[in-house]
Design an enzyme around this catalytic site. Sequence first.
Site, PDB file in Angstrom:
ATOM      1  CB  CYS A 255      42.824  50.286 -24.828  1.00 35.69           C
ATOM      2  SG  CYS A 255      43.921  50.777 -26.164  1.00 35.69           S
ATOM      3  CB  ALA A 256      43.565  48.451 -19.167  1.00 36.37           C
ATOM      4  CB  ALA A 257      40.320  52.602 -18.181  1.00 37.46           C
ATOM      5  N   PRO A 258      37.672  50.623 -18.121  1.00 40.48           N
ATOM      6  CG  PRO A 258      35.465  50.293 -17.408  1.00 40.48           C
ATOM      7  CD  PRO A 258      36.301  50.510 -18.648  1.00 40.48           C
ATOM      8  N   GLY A 260      37.402  45.837 -17.173  1.00 42.63           N
ATOM      9  CA  GLY A 260      36.569  44.630 -17.237  1.00 42.63           C
ATOM     10  C   GLY A 260      37.356  43.441 -17.758  1.00 42.63           C
ATOM     11  CE  LYS A 261      36.452  43.693 -23.693  1.00 42.70           C
ATOM     12  NZ  LYS A 261      36.016  45.060 -23.293  1.00 42.70           N
ATOM     13  CG  ASP A 324      38.476  46.467 -25.349  1.00 42.88           C
ATOM     14  OD1 ASP A 324      37.837  46.454 -26.415  1.00 42.88           O
ATOM     15  OD2 ASP A 324      37.923  46.512 -24.227  1.00 42.88           O
ATOM     16  CB  CYS A 377      32.300  47.719 -28.502  1.00 41.00           C
ATOM     17  SG  CYS A 377      32.742  49.345 -27.897  1.00 41.00           S
TER      18      CYS A 377
HETATM   19  C1  LIG Z   1      37.028  50.284 -25.241  1.00 41.80           C
HETATM   20  S1  LIG Z   1      37.740  51.123 -23.902  1.00 41.80           S
HETATM   21  C2  LIG Z   1      38.509  49.823 -23.026  1.00 41.80           C
HETATM   22  C3  LIG Z   1      37.585  48.977 -22.180  1.00 41.80           C
HETATM   23  C4  LIG Z   1      38.336  48.005 -21.282  1.00 41.80           C
HETATM   24  N1  LIG Z   1      39.261  47.182 -22.023  1.00 41.80           N
HETATM   25  C5  LIG Z   1      37.425  47.117 -20.474  1.00 41.80           C
HETATM   26  O1  LIG Z   1      37.217  45.964 -20.847  1.00 41.80           O
HETATM   27  O2  LIG Z   1      36.932  47.565 -19.446  1.00 41.80           O
HETATM   28  C6  LIG Z   1      39.078  51.930 -24.658  1.00 41.80           C
HETATM   29  C7  LIG Z   1      40.038  52.593 -23.697  1.00 41.80           C
HETATM   30  O3  LIG Z   1      41.141  53.074 -24.441  1.00 41.80           O
HETATM   31  C8  LIG Z   1      41.646  54.217 -23.811  1.00 41.80           C
HETATM   32  N2  LIG Z   1      42.520  54.903 -24.795  1.00 41.80           N
HETATM   33  C9  LIG Z   1      42.172  55.749 -25.791  1.00 41.80           C
HETATM   34  N3  LIG Z   1      43.252  56.123 -26.491  1.00 41.80           N
HETATM   35  C10 LIG Z   1      44.316  55.496 -25.924  1.00 41.80           C
HETATM   36  C11 LIG Z   1      45.721  55.497 -26.182  1.00 41.80           C
HETATM   37  N4  LIG Z   1      46.242  56.212 -27.184  1.00 41.80           N
HETATM   38  N5  LIG Z   1      46.511  54.767 -25.384  1.00 41.80           N
HETATM   39  C12 LIG Z   1      45.995  54.043 -24.349  1.00 41.80           C
HETATM   40  N6  LIG Z   1      44.669  54.012 -24.065  1.00 41.80           N
HETATM   41  C13 LIG Z   1      43.846  54.725 -24.842  1.00 41.80           C
HETATM   42  C14 LIG Z   1      40.412  54.963 -23.373  1.00 41.80           C
HETATM   43  O4  LIG Z   1      40.701  55.843 -22.293  1.00 41.80           O
HETATM   44  C15 LIG Z   1      39.486  53.813 -22.958  1.00 41.80           C
HETATM   45  O5  LIG Z   1      39.562  53.600 -21.579  1.00 41.80           O
END
Ligand SMILES: C[S@@+](CC[C@H](N)C(=O)[O-])C[C@H]1O[C@@H](n2cnc3c(N)ncnc32)[C@H](O)[C@@H]1O
Length: 440
Positions: A255-258, A260-261, A324, A377
């Site tokens: 769950c990578a966006a945006p 950071g990790k 994440d 978080c």
């Molecule tokens: C907590 S944020 C991730 C922050 C990111 N890891 C960072 O460090 O910048 C959770 C992410 O999960 C994505 N997400 C939500 N449901 C998802 C799914 N079923 N599969 C993949 N990504 C998903 C969202 O779009 C969001 O970008």
Amino acid sequence: MAKQKTAAMIRAEAAKAVEAVLAGRSMDAALAAVSDDVPLRDRGLVSVMVYGCIRNHWQLQAVVQSLLQKPIKNRDRIISTLLAIGVYQMQSMRIPDHAVVSATVEAARRLRHPQHAGLVNAVLRNYRRQGEPDLQKASGEVRHNHPAWLLKRLQTDWPENWQQIVAENNEQAPMWLRVNAMQSTPEQYVATLAEHGIESSVEETLPQAVRLATPVLVEDLPGFYVGAVSVQDGAAQIPAAWLDARPGMRVLDACAAPGGKTAHLLELAANDLDLIAIDNDPARLERVQENLDRLSLAATLVAGDAKNPQEWWDGRPFDRILIDAPCSATGVIRRHPDIKLLRQDTDIAVLAALQGEILQKLWPLLAPGGRLLYVTCSVLEQENDAVVEAFVRRNPDAAQHKELRNYNIHDVMQPRRTGYQILPGMKGLDGFFYACFDKP
Ligand SMILES: C[S@@+](CC[C@H](N)C(=O)[O-])C[C@H]1O[C@@H](n2cnc3c(N)ncnc32)[C@H](O)[C@@H]1O
């Protein structure tokens, strides 16, 4: 005259943005929609008013209601929001009262409510005369500036800490940076910041972290556009270190966006990972690419659903998996106070089901000897221990990993049944939950 017009426009735009959040829009989107007519130098002022008004929504509304002789009709709700913005300016911003009153009255006219200009004038003058009403006996929502459902959950999950959590949630978060380990050290970057007149300090327990004494714009950070640093809370810097991905490893950031990790994982492994970064939001995935480009890092980005690996997995197992997970974000209310208004109690069970499914579907993708880290978080047990406990029951081979090398932060991490929790505000950090597992 132009100055007065701008002053009124700032209040009117702030009121419109708060209204948008009350109608369900995110605060970031509402602030992005602020009129281009607001001069660049004044946009920060709009943000301060909007953040303040949302952070203190319940209390400000209670103050406004106490000053009204009869309630404002629902169709004129923007006027109570404008009044809340007026009260907030007098309470917390260093703007002379008379300037607040005249600009806010004028803002009512700009909002096409000339019929309420007299009311705005009278209420704000009254507030100036009478001062704060006594809210000691007001509801918990008003006293703590949190919705009742969230207060109830915090009281249940954190009987000894909930008051501290809500107090911290109502504060402004400090600005943290992650120094690019491939370019310099926090000590070197603190010295560079000092040369630019920016005061900061290293956090000894977090090896790449720098904490700023006062937030600044990213464009004022030396070397930002050539990847010297990224903006990232200290608690968000723990997952990449805990996963300990070594050069050459195959890594999934589910769950990578945006990003950071994603970027932190790559920086720690000298950009030498076979890293697949998944997100189900293609627009947010573009932000991952922008971040990687700025930092000169490389990963394979895939728009996909983490809980449907058959859509995107090529069958080769991963040495490391980071989940994440999408969550309530109740650990980062300091940064996103709109969460208090946008989230509903019923969202939590939906999120927990999604988190559990992602965890369950991704565990088989981990290679023997590999490591998986589940992160949220959130400070809510239903998204944290409850999700992980259900996972451990179904996967008895998952061995909990507790050792976080080089990160001496166990003093701020509260051991929970299955993982660790940092509560918001501890050492200035955001609220995060971590549960780490090795596959024998
Ligand atoms: C907590 S944020 C991730 C922050 C990111 N890891 C960072 O460090 O910048 C959770 C992410 O999960 C994505 N997400 C939500 N449901 C998802 C799914 N079923 N599969 C993949 N990504 C998903 C969202 O779009 C969001 O970008």
